[in-house]
Design an enzyme around this catalytic site. Sequence first.
Site, PDB file in Angstrom:
ATOM      1  N   THR A 122       0.767  -1.261  -0.107  1.00 28.70           N
ATOM      2  CA  THR A 122      -0.006   0.004  -0.057  1.00 28.70           C
ATOM      3  C   THR A 122       1.107   1.280   0.042  1.00 28.70           C
ATOM      4  O   THR A 122       1.719   1.528   0.847  1.00 28.70           O
ATOM      5  CB  THR A 122      -0.794  -0.122   1.221  1.00 28.70           C
ATOM      6  OG1 THR A 122      -1.773  -1.153   1.254  1.00 28.70           O
ATOM      7  CG2 THR A 122      -1.607   1.224   1.393  1.00 28.70           C
ATOM      8  N   PHE A 153      -6.152  -6.421  -1.308  1.00 32.94           N
ATOM      9  CA  PHE A 153      -7.554  -6.008  -0.513  1.00 32.94           C
ATOM     10  C   PHE A 153      -7.880  -7.030   0.559  1.00 32.94           C
ATOM     11  O   PHE A 153      -8.817  -7.206   1.027  1.00 32.94           O
ATOM     12  CB  PHE A 153      -8.708  -5.693  -1.374  1.00 32.94           C
ATOM     13  CG  PHE A 153      -8.466  -4.583  -2.406  1.00 32.94           C
ATOM     14  CD1 PHE A 153      -8.653  -3.311  -1.988  1.00 32.94           C
ATOM     15  CD2 PHE A 153      -8.278  -4.935  -3.618  1.00 32.94           C
ATOM     16  CE1 PHE A 153      -8.304  -2.304  -2.611  1.00 32.94           C
ATOM     17  CE2 PHE A 153      -7.893  -3.650  -4.747  1.00 32.94           C
ATOM     18  CZ  PHE A 153      -8.223  -2.599  -4.181  1.00 32.94           C
ATOM     19  N   LYS A 205      -6.636   1.858  -3.283  1.00 32.97           N
ATOM     20  CA  LYS A 205      -6.608   1.279  -2.110  1.00 32.97           C
ATOM     21  C   LYS A 205      -6.673   2.196  -0.879  1.00 32.97           C
ATOM     22  O   LYS A 205      -7.564   2.051   0.016  1.00 32.97           O
ATOM     23  CB  LYS A 205      -4.835   0.794  -2.050  1.00 32.97           C
ATOM     24  CG  LYS A 205      -4.638   0.085  -0.616  1.00 32.97           C
ATOM     25  CD  LYS A 205      -5.422  -1.022  -0.439  1.00 32.97           C
ATOM     26  CE  LYS A 205      -5.080  -1.582   0.922  1.00 32.97           C
ATOM     27  NZ  LYS A 205      -4.216  -2.286   1.207  1.00 32.97           N
ATOM     28  N   ALA A 253     -21.011  -1.734  15.300  1.00 35.17           N
ATOM     29  CA  ALA A 253     -20.471  -0.783  16.159  1.00 35.17           C
ATOM     30  C   ALA A 253     -19.694  -1.702  16.973  1.00 35.17           C
ATOM     31  O   ALA A 253     -19.896  -2.895  17.407  1.00 35.17           O
ATOM     32  CB  ALA A 253     -21.771  -0.002  17.081  1.00 35.17           C
ATOM     33  N   GLY A 254     -18.864  -0.764  17.871  1.00 31.07           N
ATOM     34  CA  GLY A 254     -17.770  -1.696  18.893  1.00 31.07           C
ATOM     35  C   GLY A 254     -16.686  -0.644  19.395  1.00 31.07           C
ATOM     36  O   GLY A 254     -16.897   0.617  19.425  1.00 31.07           O
ATOM     37  N   GLY A 258      -8.913  -1.387  14.486  1.00 34.93           N
ATOM     38  CA  GLY A 258      -7.658  -1.273  14.961  1.00 34.93           C
ATOM     39  C   GLY A 258      -6.744  -2.087  13.837  1.00 34.93           C
ATOM     40  O   GLY A 258      -7.320  -2.216  12.776  1.00 34.93           O
ATOM     41  N   CYS A 261      -3.554  -2.229   9.479  1.00 35.28           N
ATOM     42  CA  CYS A 261      -3.900  -1.362   7.961  1.00 35.28           C
ATOM     43  C   CYS A 261      -4.621  -0.238   8.151  1.00 35.28           C
ATOM     44  O   CYS A 261      -4.293   0.897   7.876  1.00 35.28           O
ATOM     45  CB  CYS A 261      -4.639  -2.418   7.181  1.00 35.28           C
ATOM     46  SG  CYS A 261      -3.674  -3.387   6.523  1.00 35.28           S
TER      47      CYS A 261
HETATM   48  C1  UDX Z   1      -8.190  -4.144   6.274  1.00 34.38           C
HETATM   49  C2  UDX Z   1      -9.256  -4.419   4.852  1.00 34.38           C
HETATM   50  O1  UDX Z   1     -10.462  -4.946   5.180  1.00 34.38           O
HETATM   51  C3  UDX Z   1      -8.486  -4.843   3.588  1.00 34.38           C
HETATM   52  O2  UDX Z   1      -9.065  -4.732   2.402  1.00 34.38           O
HETATM   53  C4  UDX Z   1      -7.158  -4.251   3.560  1.00 34.38           C
HETATM   54  O3  UDX Z   1      -6.273  -4.940   2.584  1.00 34.38           O
HETATM   55  C5  UDX Z   1      -6.458  -4.249   4.928  1.00 34.38           C
HETATM   56  O4  UDX Z   1      -6.942  -3.674   6.059  1.00 34.38           O
HETATM   57  P1  UDX Z   1      -7.884  -6.007   8.216  1.00 34.38           P
HETATM   58  O5  UDX Z   1      -7.043  -4.865   8.778  1.00 34.38           O
HETATM   59  O6  UDX Z   1      -7.258  -7.452   8.220  1.00 34.38           O
HETATM   60  O7  UDX Z   1      -8.314  -5.599   6.638  1.00 34.38           O
HETATM   61  O8  UDX Z   1      -9.229  -6.078   9.004  1.00 34.38           O
HETATM   62  P2  UDX Z   1     -10.722  -5.656   8.935  1.00 34.38           P
HETATM   63  O9  UDX Z   1     -11.556  -7.059   8.949  1.00 34.38           O
HETATM   64  O10 UDX Z   1     -10.837  -4.851   7.691  1.00 34.38           O
HETATM   65  O11 UDX Z   1     -11.023  -5.022  10.116  1.00 34.38           O
HETATM   66  C6  UDX Z   1     -10.412  -3.863  10.571  1.00 34.38           C
HETATM   67  C7  UDX Z   1     -10.592  -3.239  11.798  1.00 34.38           C
HETATM   68  O12 UDX Z   1     -12.235  -2.797  11.591  1.00 34.38           O
HETATM   69  C8  UDX Z   1     -10.682  -4.283  12.853  1.00 34.38           C
HETATM   70  O13 UDX Z   1     -10.100  -3.859  14.112  1.00 34.38           O
HETATM   71  C9  UDX Z   1     -12.252  -4.717  13.168  1.00 34.38           C
HETATM   72  O14 UDX Z   1     -12.598  -5.264  14.573  1.00 34.38           O
HETATM   73  C10 UDX Z   1     -12.620  -3.263  12.939  1.00 34.38           C
HETATM   74  N1  UDX Z   1     -14.220  -3.486  12.336  1.00 34.38           N
HETATM   75  C11 UDX Z   1     -14.421  -3.861  11.047  1.00 34.38           C
HETATM   76  C12 UDX Z   1     -15.350  -2.930  13.141  1.00 34.38           C
HETATM   77  O15 UDX Z   1     -14.990  -2.419  14.036  1.00 34.38           O
HETATM   78  N2  UDX Z   1     -16.723  -2.838  12.835  1.00 34.38           N
HETATM   79  C13 UDX Z   1     -17.095  -3.541  11.448  1.00 34.38           C
HETATM   80  O16 UDX Z   1     -18.064  -3.542  11.095  1.00 34.38           O
HETATM   81  C14 UDX Z   1     -15.803  -4.102  10.774  1.00 34.38           C
END
Ligand code: UDX
Length: 455
Positions: A122, A153, A205, A253-254, A258, A261
């Site tokens: 990225t 992705f 991206k 929601a949460g 983190g 990425c």
């Molecule tokens: C992300 C992108 O989805 C991916 O396309 C990119 O290549 C790299 O970054 P990743 O970091 O593995 O992937 O995690 P992802 O599943 O996207 O979740 C990221 C964060 O968002 C997590 O901390 C997750 O708990 C949080 N999240 C996700 C939420 O709080 N609510 C949601 O509805 C979805």
Amino acid sequence: MMNITIIGSGYVGLTTGACFAEIGHHVICVDNDEAKIAKLLSGSIPIYEPGLEEMVTNNVSSGRLKFTTDTGEGVDFADVVFIAVPTPPQPDGSVDLRFIEKVAREIAAVLKDYKVIVDKSTVPVKTGEKVAETIRRYATPGIEFDVVSNPEFLREGCAVEDLMKPDRIVVGTNSDRALALMHKIYEPFVAPVLATDINSAELIKHAANSFLALKISYINAVAAVCDASGADVEKVAEGIGTDKRIGRAFLNAGLGYGGSCFPKDIAAFIAISEDLGIPFDLLKEVQDINARQLKNFIKKIQDALWVLQEKKIAVWGLSFKPDTDDVRCSVAIDLVDTLVKEGAHVTAYDPKAMEKVQELDVSGKITLAPSPLEAVDGAEALVIATEWPEFAAVDFEEVRKRMITPLIFDGRNLLDPERMTTLGFQYTGIGRGLHSSAPAAAAVETAAPRSKTPA
Ligand code: UDX
């Protein structure tokens, strides 16, 4: 089938290399870390990713996947060379491109004939131009090459599936020759290839990840309004998510986003835009909302327990999300850290991340329990920080018996509030109001006497 080399055998490089080998290409993964390559050669995978170990083992034995520390060997072998090295953040949020630049020089130094150089890491928009400029400067004059941007992705925890079944494949290049080779690589995948110029591919991206983070912060902001008004954010998310134009995904929601990425990519996109003279204040608000999630949640715990000092708090979940052992930029770790600083005694459990946690400073200040039930022994509150599905299947009657005071703080809205209150818990989620079968004081009274707290 093609010969492909991936430079950088980290999370993205290794998974991409394994998947390319799986569909029949011949792949060499290069890394300058000799210990890592030695480990990979001995069949050991440095990361936990469902399906990856098996895929690597199978393709190594079939001879389609090899590892080396020698960039020259990798570049000579390949028709297409992918760059998948880290692009870490600098303190001001901008991207540190020193590894990309170094690899571009290394490739240039060993380039003998036409290759396609693909950037998978990225990177900020316009990096491809710089990579091409660098290779041109350091390579033997007259050698032809093309530069392509092909962002990944993949999500941790389902990287193999995301790679094998992508929604789309973005290929940014100005060269028809390079585009034809990229089509050949991706031919076995059933996914549309979106061909663009290099700058657009690079921008896609950062724009995609920022939009996903924006969705998360949006629903988290709505959750705060739900908490204040007595509405239920889960119902609201369902109600707005069923609109096809919005979609239900990424509206959970949460405690906020983190991982390695989102925090980095959103900060980078803000820095990139600012650098281009286009301040992106909307994304600053996305960051602020995200930072507020943990603060507000800790306040809910403080409001209920009054004083955190000496309180025994169980935390379930330490990875930044389920199905991974990755604790980088994990909100769960920030949460544990804050509770410890407030003087609480934290006992934590995570199905996969406990080994990684032991590498962090905070590990010396908490107790790691061997199971979710042992974590709640004598606890005055249970906090769910990561929504591992198995936590929902724990015997909560047993949890209730083991806890001193039956307070649950569900930072990921994993549990059913009705069920928890029926079992005698006082349940607090995110944007779901307070659920209690009895006033908080009474719930505490019905719990086992305080003296039973283990030392
Ligand atoms: C992300 C992108 O989805 C991916 O396309 C990119 O290549 C790299 O970054 P990743 O970091 O593995 O992937 O995690 P992802 O599943 O996207 O979740 C990221 C964060 O968002 C997590 O901390 C997750 O708990 C949080 N999240 C996700 C939420 O709080 N609510 C949601 O509805 C979805």
